[in-house]
Enzyme design. Sequence first.
Site, PDB file in Angstrom:
ATOM      1  N   ARG A  66     -16.959  -1.987  11.034  1.00  0.00           N
ATOM      2  CA  ARG A  66     -17.874  -2.950  11.645  1.00  0.00           C
ATOM      3  C   ARG A  66     -18.114  -2.709  13.129  1.00  0.00           C
ATOM      4  O   ARG A  66     -19.194  -2.945  13.638  1.00  0.00           O
ATOM      5  CB  ARG A  66     -17.300  -4.358  11.459  1.00  0.00           C
ATOM      6  CG  ARG A  66     -18.055  -5.127  10.411  1.00  0.00           C
ATOM      7  CD  ARG A  66     -17.638  -6.534  10.386  1.00  0.00           C
ATOM      8  NE  ARG A  66     -16.203  -6.696  10.615  1.00  0.00           N
ATOM      9  CZ  ARG A  66     -15.551  -7.795  10.290  1.00  0.00           C
ATOM     10  NH1 ARG A  66     -16.197  -8.789   9.740  1.00  0.00           N
ATOM     11  NH2 ARG A  66     -14.269  -7.916  10.525  1.00  0.00           N
ATOM     12  N   LYS A 104      -4.774  -0.829  -2.623  1.00  0.00           N
ATOM     13  CA  LYS A 104      -4.157  -2.037  -3.153  1.00  0.00           C
ATOM     14  C   LYS A 104      -4.403  -3.185  -2.178  1.00  0.00           C
ATOM     15  O   LYS A 104      -4.644  -2.897  -1.004  1.00  0.00           O
ATOM     16  CB  LYS A 104      -2.682  -1.807  -3.400  1.00  0.00           C
ATOM     17  CG  LYS A 104      -1.809  -1.816  -2.115  1.00  0.00           C
ATOM     18  CD  LYS A 104      -0.349  -1.827  -2.443  1.00  0.00           C
ATOM     19  CE  LYS A 104       0.351  -2.920  -1.704  1.00  0.00           C
ATOM     20  NZ  LYS A 104       1.793  -2.855  -1.668  1.00  0.00           N
ATOM     21  N   ASP A 157      -1.925   4.288  -5.675  1.00  0.00           N
ATOM     22  CA  ASP A 157      -0.587   3.725  -5.497  1.00  0.00           C
ATOM     23  C   ASP A 157       0.211   4.835  -4.850  1.00  0.00           C
ATOM     24  O   ASP A 157       0.573   5.812  -5.509  1.00  0.00           O
ATOM     25  CB  ASP A 157       0.034   3.335  -6.840  1.00  0.00           C
ATOM     26  CG  ASP A 157       1.419   2.714  -6.651  1.00  0.00           C
ATOM     27  OD1 ASP A 157       2.101   3.065  -5.675  1.00  0.00           O
ATOM     28  OD2 ASP A 157       1.814   1.879  -7.482  1.00  0.00           O
ATOM     29  N   HIS A 158       0.472   4.698  -3.543  1.00  0.00           N
ATOM     30  CA  HIS A 158       1.004   5.863  -2.835  1.00  0.00           C
ATOM     31  C   HIS A 158       2.398   6.263  -3.315  1.00  0.00           C
ATOM     32  O   HIS A 158       2.831   7.374  -3.085  1.00  0.00           O
ATOM     33  CB  HIS A 158       0.953   5.667  -1.311  1.00  0.00           C
ATOM     34  CG  HIS A 158       1.897   4.640  -0.796  1.00  0.00           C
ATOM     35  ND1 HIS A 158       1.586   3.313  -0.740  1.00  0.00           N
ATOM     36  CD2 HIS A 158       3.146   4.747  -0.325  1.00  0.00           C
ATOM     37  CE1 HIS A 158       2.609   2.651  -0.257  1.00  0.00           C
ATOM     38  NE2 HIS A 158       3.576   3.496   0.011  1.00  0.00           N
ATOM     39  N   LYS A 200       4.423  10.600  -4.187  1.00  0.00           N
ATOM     40  CA  LYS A 200       5.644  11.175  -3.606  1.00  0.00           C
ATOM     41  C   LYS A 200       6.122  12.356  -4.429  1.00  0.00           C
ATOM     42  O   LYS A 200       6.076  12.345  -5.656  1.00  0.00           O
ATOM     43  CB  LYS A 200       6.734  10.098  -3.541  1.00  0.00           C
ATOM     44  CG  LYS A 200       6.445   9.064  -2.473  1.00  0.00           C
ATOM     45  CD  LYS A 200       7.567   8.079  -2.340  1.00  0.00           C
ATOM     46  CE  LYS A 200       7.237   7.027  -1.306  1.00  0.00           C
ATOM     47  NZ  LYS A 200       7.128   7.577   0.034  1.00  0.00           N
ATOM     48  N   GLU A 221      13.298  -2.442   1.865  1.00  0.00           N
ATOM     49  CA  GLU A 221      12.661  -2.185   3.152  1.00  0.00           C
ATOM     50  C   GLU A 221      13.420  -2.924   4.252  1.00  0.00           C
ATOM     51  O   GLU A 221      13.952  -4.013   4.012  1.00  0.00           O
ATOM     52  CB  GLU A 221      11.211  -2.660   3.135  1.00  0.00           C
ATOM     53  CG  GLU A 221      10.367  -1.935   2.096  1.00  0.00           C
ATOM     54  CD  GLU A 221       8.942  -2.462   2.068  1.00  0.00           C
ATOM     55  OE1 GLU A 221       8.055  -1.779   2.576  1.00  0.00           O
ATOM     56  OE2 GLU A 221       8.748  -3.574   1.549  1.00  0.00           O
ATOM     57  N   ASP A 281       3.049  -8.010  -4.358  1.00  0.00           N
ATOM     58  CA  ASP A 281       2.880  -6.940  -3.381  1.00  0.00           C
ATOM     59  C   ASP A 281       3.573  -5.646  -3.808  1.00  0.00           C
ATOM     60  O   ASP A 281       3.067  -4.559  -3.523  1.00  0.00           O
ATOM     61  CB  ASP A 281       3.442  -7.407  -2.024  1.00  0.00           C
ATOM     62  CG  ASP A 281       3.175  -6.404  -0.912  1.00  0.00           C
ATOM     63  OD1 ASP A 281       2.016  -5.972  -0.789  1.00  0.00           O
ATOM     64  OD2 ASP A 281       4.112  -6.049  -0.178  1.00  0.00           O
ATOM     65  N   HIS A 293       4.051  -0.911  -7.503  1.00  0.00           N
ATOM     66  CA  HIS A 293       4.924   0.236  -7.243  1.00  0.00           C
ATOM     67  C   HIS A 293       6.111   0.314  -8.215  1.00  0.00           C
ATOM     68  O   HIS A 293       6.361   1.357  -8.821  1.00  0.00           O
ATOM     69  CB  HIS A 293       5.475   0.190  -5.815  1.00  0.00           C
ATOM     70  CG  HIS A 293       4.411   0.112  -4.764  1.00  0.00           C
ATOM     71  ND1 HIS A 293       3.286   0.905  -4.798  1.00  0.00           N
ATOM     72  CD2 HIS A 293       4.291  -0.646  -3.662  1.00  0.00           C
ATOM     73  CE1 HIS A 293       2.536   0.620  -3.744  1.00  0.00           C
ATOM     74  NE2 HIS A 293       3.117  -0.317  -3.050  1.00  0.00           N
ATOM     75  N   LYS A 333      12.232  -7.328   1.537  1.00  0.00           N
ATOM     76  CA  LYS A 333      11.983  -7.051   2.961  1.00  0.00           C
ATOM     77  C   LYS A 333      13.220  -7.414   3.766  1.00  0.00           C
ATOM     78  O   LYS A 333      13.997  -8.278   3.365  1.00  0.00           O
ATOM     79  CB  LYS A 333      10.842  -7.947   3.472  1.00  0.00           C
ATOM     80  CG  LYS A 333       9.553  -7.794   2.709  1.00  0.00           C
ATOM     81  CD  LYS A 333       8.772  -6.652   3.244  1.00  0.00           C
ATOM     82  CE  LYS A 333       7.464  -6.494   2.511  1.00  0.00           C
ATOM     83  NZ  LYS A 333       6.974  -5.129   2.547  1.00  0.00           N
TER      84      LYS A 333
HETATM   85  P1  NAD Z   1      -7.254  -3.583   8.834  1.00  0.00           P
HETATM   86  O1  NAD Z   1      -7.529  -5.037   8.947  1.00  0.00           O
HETATM   87  O2  NAD Z   1      -6.402  -2.934   9.863  1.00  0.00           O
HETATM   88  O3  NAD Z   1      -8.649  -2.798   8.836  1.00  0.00           O
HETATM   89  C1  NAD Z   1      -9.758  -3.268   8.129  1.00  0.00           C
HETATM   90  C2  NAD Z   1     -10.936  -2.359   8.369  1.00  0.00           C
HETATM   91  O4  NAD Z   1     -12.046  -2.873   7.631  1.00  0.00           O
HETATM   92  C3  NAD Z   1     -11.395  -2.264   9.834  1.00  0.00           C
HETATM   93  O5  NAD Z   1     -11.793  -0.946  10.083  1.00  0.00           O
HETATM   94  C4  NAD Z   1     -12.610  -3.188   9.870  1.00  0.00           C
HETATM   95  O6  NAD Z   1     -13.567  -2.834  10.853  1.00  0.00           O
HETATM   96  C5  NAD Z   1     -13.178  -2.954   8.502  1.00  0.00           C
HETATM   97  N1  NAD Z   1     -14.048  -4.063   8.067  1.00  0.00           N
HETATM   98  C6  NAD Z   1     -13.731  -5.365   7.970  1.00  0.00           C
HETATM   99  N2  NAD Z   1     -14.815  -6.073   7.551  1.00  0.00           N
HETATM  100  C7  NAD Z   1     -15.817  -5.188   7.372  1.00  0.00           C
HETATM  101  C8  NAD Z   1     -17.162  -5.293   6.959  1.00  0.00           C
HETATM  102  N3  NAD Z   1     -17.719  -6.466   6.616  1.00  0.00           N
HETATM  103  N4  NAD Z   1     -17.894  -4.165   6.902  1.00  0.00           N
HETATM  104  C9  NAD Z   1     -17.361  -2.973   7.226  1.00  0.00           C
HETATM  105  N5  NAD Z   1     -16.091  -2.808   7.623  1.00  0.00           N
HETATM  106  C10 NAD Z   1     -15.327  -3.902   7.704  1.00  0.00           C
HETATM  107  O7  NAD Z   1      -6.694  -3.366   7.348  1.00  0.00           O
HETATM  108  P2  NAD Z   1      -5.710  -2.201   6.851  1.00  0.00           P
HETATM  109  O8  NAD Z   1      -4.309  -2.608   7.117  1.00  0.00           O
HETATM  110  O9  NAD Z   1      -6.190  -0.902   7.358  1.00  0.00           O
HETATM  111  O10 NAD Z   1      -5.877  -2.289   5.262  1.00  0.00           O
HETATM  112  C11 NAD Z   1      -7.043  -1.797   4.604  1.00  0.00           C
HETATM  113  C12 NAD Z   1      -6.798  -1.864   3.091  1.00  0.00           C
HETATM  114  O11 NAD Z   1      -5.681  -1.053   2.756  1.00  0.00           O
HETATM  115  C13 NAD Z   1      -6.439  -3.275   2.600  1.00  0.00           C
HETATM  116  O12 NAD Z   1      -6.984  -3.460   1.308  1.00  0.00           O
HETATM  117  C14 NAD Z   1      -4.915  -3.249   2.512  1.00  0.00           C
HETATM  118  O13 NAD Z   1      -4.437  -4.147   1.556  1.00  0.00           O
HETATM  119  C15 NAD Z   1      -4.701  -1.812   2.079  1.00  0.00           C
HETATM  120  N6  NAD Z   1      -3.376  -1.295   2.431  1.00  0.00           N
HETATM  121  C16 NAD Z   1      -2.988  -1.244   3.731  1.00  0.00           C
HETATM  122  C17 NAD Z   1      -1.738  -0.740   4.054  1.00  0.00           C
HETATM  123  C18 NAD Z   1      -1.287  -0.622   5.480  1.00  0.00           C
HETATM  124  O14 NAD Z   1      -0.170  -0.116   5.696  1.00  0.00           O
HETATM  125  N7  NAD Z   1      -2.084  -1.032   6.450  1.00  0.00           N
HETATM  126  C19 NAD Z   1      -0.865  -0.292   3.028  1.00  0.00           C
HETATM  127  C20 NAD Z   1      -1.302  -0.343   1.706  1.00  0.00           C
HETATM  128  C21 NAD Z   1      -2.559  -0.848   1.427  1.00  0.00           C
END
Ligand code: NAD
Length: 491
Positions: A51, A151, A180-181, A185, A219, A238, A243, A338
């Site tokens: 965004r 996820k 599913d990371h 592994k 964790e 979660d 996992h 956790k």
């Molecule tokens: P985050 O909140 O850090 O990032 C979200 C991203 O989405 C940002 O780049 C934001 O600009 C973008 N965004 C939000 N609304 C938008 C819109 N309307 N249009 C376009 N872009 C938009 O989230 P994150 O932690 O990076 O997680 C992203 C996904 O990955 C989620 O589904 C989360 O559940 C999954 N996930 C994250 C992790 C992690 O370690 N962060 C681990 C496993 C899964």
Amino acid sequence: MVSRVIPVDPFDLVIFGGTGDLAQRKILPALFRRHCAGQLTGAERIIGAARTDLSNAEYRTIVAEAVRVNAGAKACSGGALAAFLERISYVALDALGEAGWQELSRQLRPAGEAPVRMFYFSVGPGLFGPLAEKLHSHGLANADTRIVVEKPFGRDLVSARELNRTLASHFDEGQIYRIDHYLGKETVQNLMAVRFGNMLFEPLWNSQYVDHIQITVAETVGVEGREEYYERAGAMRDMMQNHLMQLLCLIAMEPPAKFDPDAVRDEKLKVIRALDPVEPHHIVRGQYQARLDPSDPHPSYRGLVCNPRSSTESYVALKAHISNWRWAGTPFYLRTGKRLVNRSSVINVMFKDAPHSIFGAEAGRHANHLKIRLQPNEGITLSVTIKEPGQGGMRLVDVPLDMSFAEALGPEGGDPPDAYERLIMDVVRGNQTLFMRGDEVEAAWAWTDPLIAGWKSRGDVPKPYESGSTGPGDADLLMRRDGREWRGINP
Ligand code: NAD
């Protein structure tokens, strides 16, 4: 031993959520490491889409910093980063509106130039469906397009079905990569190699010889930064539903006829469908409290989420049974939590005692034990019983036959591509073996939903456990009642 790096077809990869936490910590560093490994050899392009309004140059600065902080020691230096950044561009785009989509369309190349087109949905789960619809309505997806979905995939069976339906109205199942990371592994794939590449284990891999199996994903981190999501999810949604269930499937499945995506996933699905409902007294939920040590600054779970009455579990342990010929009578103990004492993901396959000890009571009771370590120090250890050296009489002792990848395979074997590297390259190659199929995810929710509904209807409150401990005492009791004990997270 030096592993061979096979270059992949040129691709265009769009990372929706390209400025987010996951993109910066995992996806971009993984791509950089593959670039350094020589796997991206030509015209691969990576387009960040999010965004925020950013120029290409500003986004490249973000990417460079993400790589510097997160790519790790493996990352190459010199001109590699500059060459990697050449591949990167950025589009400011709204997943829910019209802004940016034309520009994205302009940046994507025709199939002749970039045979593989991938869209990574690294955004909140509420945007998965809308993104699929937008890709379709803007004509950005064709029969060869692949989408990678993060996820959580739904929060229950109804929402997962709905999401599957939405994705299926725009993409074939063969185009959808539910990530599913844990499945990426090295050891997880080695688990299949050990089971199905050796004559030694498979004949013993059943309830006649296996006493029980433990799967632990512990964790040390809390839920900082994810409070809102976690408070609505909890450990069951979660971690357990995805996992741990996936690990359970790989441990318990029948040998597939071949190492082919649908053959493997068919067998995993059969395991989930054969799981019995879990008895309420075979589940322990826990919630971490602050440490008694006043020097530890971390708040309790309830303090962190600012909800003094929260009944979300940050820990869950359960005993599961699989009703099929192979596993009838062998319990599977699963736990995840956790703020535990150690970070440790490990599977323990505990074999039965020898049917008769010729060495008498003095030798003690011994049983073989296969330990599969996913993190840290990926590797597999088999404990075998031998004579204790130098002792009079016949005293027995268990010693490990250790297959530590780092030691056995040298630098390359001990430092294999991480999960995201491997999985993203699998998407490029069009290999879905390590990705969850829609019916698997639904079956996992169908097993999980009644457990969560049961807690709700009983007004179940999680047991408190101290941060930095091994979890609630009731989880130990779950084992002790069966004359067993947990292995794996004690320091
Ligand atoms: P985050 O909140 O850090 O990032 C979200 C991203 O989405 C940002 O780049 C934001 O600009 C973008 N965004 C939000 N609304 C938008 C819109 N309307 N249009 C376009 N872009 C938009 O989230 P994150 O932690 O990076 O997680 C992203 C996904 O990955 C989620 O589904 C989360 O559940 C999954 N996930 C994250 C992790 C992690 O370690 N962060 C681990 C496993 C899964």
